[in-house]
Design a protein around this motif. Sequence first.
Motif, PDB file in Angstrom:
ATOM      1  N   TYR A  18       0.834  -1.202   0.000  1.00  0.00           N
ATOM      2  CA  TYR A  18       0.000   0.000   0.000  1.00  0.00           C
ATOM      3  C   TYR A  18       0.874   1.260   0.000  1.00  0.00           C
ATOM      4  N   PHE A  19       1.864   1.290   0.867  1.00  0.00           N
ATOM      5  CA  PHE A  19       2.780   2.426   0.941  1.00  0.00           C
ATOM      6  C   PHE A  19       3.505   2.634  -0.388  1.00  0.00           C
ATOM      7  N   ARG A  20       4.041   1.583  -0.949  1.00  0.00           N
ATOM      8  CA  ARG A  20       4.800   1.694  -2.201  1.00  0.00           C
ATOM      9  C   ARG A  20       3.909   2.186  -3.348  1.00  0.00           C
ATOM     10  N   GLU A  21       2.664   1.747  -3.383  1.00  0.00           N
ATOM     11  CA  GLU A  21       1.739   2.216  -4.423  1.00  0.00           C
ATOM     12  C   GLU A  21       1.535   3.730  -4.330  1.00  0.00           C
ATOM     13  N   GLN A  22       1.453   4.243  -3.105  1.00  0.00           N
ATOM     14  CA  GLN A  22       1.250   5.678  -2.907  1.00  0.00           C
ATOM     15  C   GLN A  22       2.498   6.475  -3.311  1.00  0.00           C
ATOM     16  N   ILE A  23       3.648   5.960  -2.980  1.00  0.00           N
ATOM     17  CA  ILE A  23       4.915   6.659  -3.192  1.00  0.00           C
ATOM     18  C   ILE A  23       5.341   6.648  -4.660  1.00  0.00           C
ATOM     19  N   ASN A  24       5.047   5.582  -5.362  1.00  0.00           N
ATOM     20  CA  ASN A  24       5.510   5.435  -6.743  1.00  0.00           C
ATOM     21  C   ASN A  24       5.071   6.575  -7.660  1.00  0.00           C
ATOM     22  N   ALA A  25       4.002   7.253  -7.343  1.00  0.00           N
ATOM     23  CA  ALA A  25       3.484   8.327  -8.196  1.00  0.00           C
ATOM     24  C   ALA A  25       4.106   9.691  -7.880  1.00  0.00           C
ATOM     25  N   ILE A  26       5.020   9.740  -6.921  1.00  0.00           N
ATOM     26  CA  ILE A  26       5.596  11.017  -6.493  1.00  0.00           C
ATOM     27  C   ILE A  26       7.067  11.052  -6.899  1.00  0.00           C
ATOM     28  N   PRO A  27       7.398  11.848  -7.921  1.00  0.00           N
ATOM     29  CA  PRO A  27       8.750  11.825  -8.489  1.00  0.00           C
ATOM     30  C   PRO A  27       9.880  12.149  -7.510  1.00  0.00           C
ATOM     31  N   LYS A  28       9.652  13.020  -6.537  1.00  0.00           N
ATOM     32  CA  LYS A  28      10.729  13.413  -5.618  1.00  0.00           C
ATOM     33  C   LYS A  28      10.924  12.439  -4.455  1.00  0.00           C
ATOM     34  N   LEU A  29      10.172  11.351  -4.443  1.00  0.00           N
ATOM     35  CA  LEU A  29      10.336  10.334  -3.408  1.00  0.00           C
ATOM     36  C   LEU A  29      10.909   9.088  -4.059  1.00  0.00           C
ATOM     37  N   ASN A  30      12.067   8.680  -3.573  1.00  0.00           N
ATOM     38  CA  ASN A  30      12.799   7.572  -4.169  1.00  0.00           C
ATOM     39  C   ASN A  30      12.961   6.439  -3.150  1.00  0.00           C
ATOM     40  N   LEU A  31      12.303   5.329  -3.409  1.00  0.00           N
ATOM     41  CA  LEU A  31      12.419   4.175  -2.518  1.00  0.00           C
ATOM     42  C   LEU A  31      13.770   3.515  -2.715  1.00  0.00           C
ATOM     43  N   LYS A  32      14.461   3.266  -1.616  1.00  0.00           N
ATOM     44  CA  LYS A  32      15.773   2.637  -1.641  1.00  0.00           C
ATOM     45  C   LYS A  32      15.695   1.142  -1.334  1.00  0.00           C
ATOM     46  N   THR A  33      14.588   0.715  -0.787  1.00  0.00           N
ATOM     47  CA  THR A  33      14.393  -0.676  -0.400  1.00  0.00           C
ATOM     48  C   THR A  33      13.917  -1.474  -1.610  1.00  0.00           C
ATOM     49  N   PRO A  34      14.471  -2.658  -1.826  1.00  0.00           N
ATOM     50  CA  PRO A  34      14.015  -3.478  -2.957  1.00  0.00           C
ATOM     51  C   PRO A  34      12.524  -3.772  -2.878  1.00  0.00           C
ATOM     52  N   GLU A  35      11.883  -3.816  -4.039  1.00  0.00           N
ATOM     53  CA  GLU A  35      10.449  -4.088  -4.095  1.00  0.00           C
ATOM     54  C   GLU A  35      10.129  -5.559  -3.847  1.00  0.00           C
ATOM     55  N   ASN A  36      10.997  -6.434  -4.282  1.00  0.00           N
ATOM     56  CA  ASN A  36      10.788  -7.871  -4.175  1.00  0.00           C
ATOM     57  C   ASN A  36      10.482  -8.264  -2.725  1.00  0.00           C
ATOM     58  N   ASP A  37       9.389  -8.974  -2.521  1.00  0.00           N
ATOM     59  CA  ASP A  37       8.984  -9.378  -1.171  1.00  0.00           C
ATOM     60  C   ASP A  37      10.019 -10.259  -0.479  1.00  0.00           C
ATOM     61  N   ARG A  38      10.810 -10.971  -1.228  1.00  0.00           N
ATOM     62  CA  ARG A  38      11.845 -11.804  -0.612  1.00  0.00           C
ATOM     63  C   ARG A  38      12.989 -10.961  -0.064  1.00  0.00           C
ATOM     64  N   LEU A  39      13.082  -9.705  -0.501  1.00  0.00           N
ATOM     65  CA  LEU A  39      14.183  -8.845  -0.088  1.00  0.00           C
ATOM     66  C   LEU A  39      13.765  -7.735   0.877  1.00  0.00           C
ATOM     67  N   SER A  40      12.472  -7.544   1.067  1.00  0.00           N
ATOM     68  CA  SER A  40      12.032  -6.504   1.997  1.00  0.00           C
ATOM     69  C   SER A  40      10.618  -6.804   2.473  1.00  0.00           C
ATOM     70  N   CYS A  41      10.281  -6.185   3.588  1.00  0.00           N
ATOM     71  CA  CYS A  41       8.931  -6.379   4.125  1.00  0.00           C
ATOM     72  C   CYS A  41       8.460  -5.079   4.756  1.00  0.00           C
TER      73      CYS A  41
END
Length: 104
Positions: A18-41
């Motif tokens: 849910y958080f990642r879906e919200q953030i993905n649409a905002i260009p100035k916010l850059n997620l550093k954590t891998p998206e893959n569920d095996r690599l982050s939670c």
Amino acid sequence: NNIGKEKISNRSYALKHYFREQINAIPKLNLKTPENDRLSCAIQTLEVVGKNVVSVQKELIDYYGIDTRPMSTYGLNGVRISFAIFITKKDIDYLVNALKSISA
């Protein structure tokens, strides 16, 4: 123990998605954590592009009451956000709106 590991895990992944879906649409916010569920939670690291992580962390706590941890080693420049089982989507919406404001 009463809730069970599977329900806790499923809830953690749901909050993360849910958080990642919200953030993905905002260009100035850059997620550093891998998206893959095996690599982050339930812990995500996010950079507000163009802002120092310490100032972002300070704004989040001072103006919005949101406690995060600054991550500056290895060039991360991001705040670590933890989504515990008791966090709601409304809480995440509040966080996302705070991050939008800070990034503007």
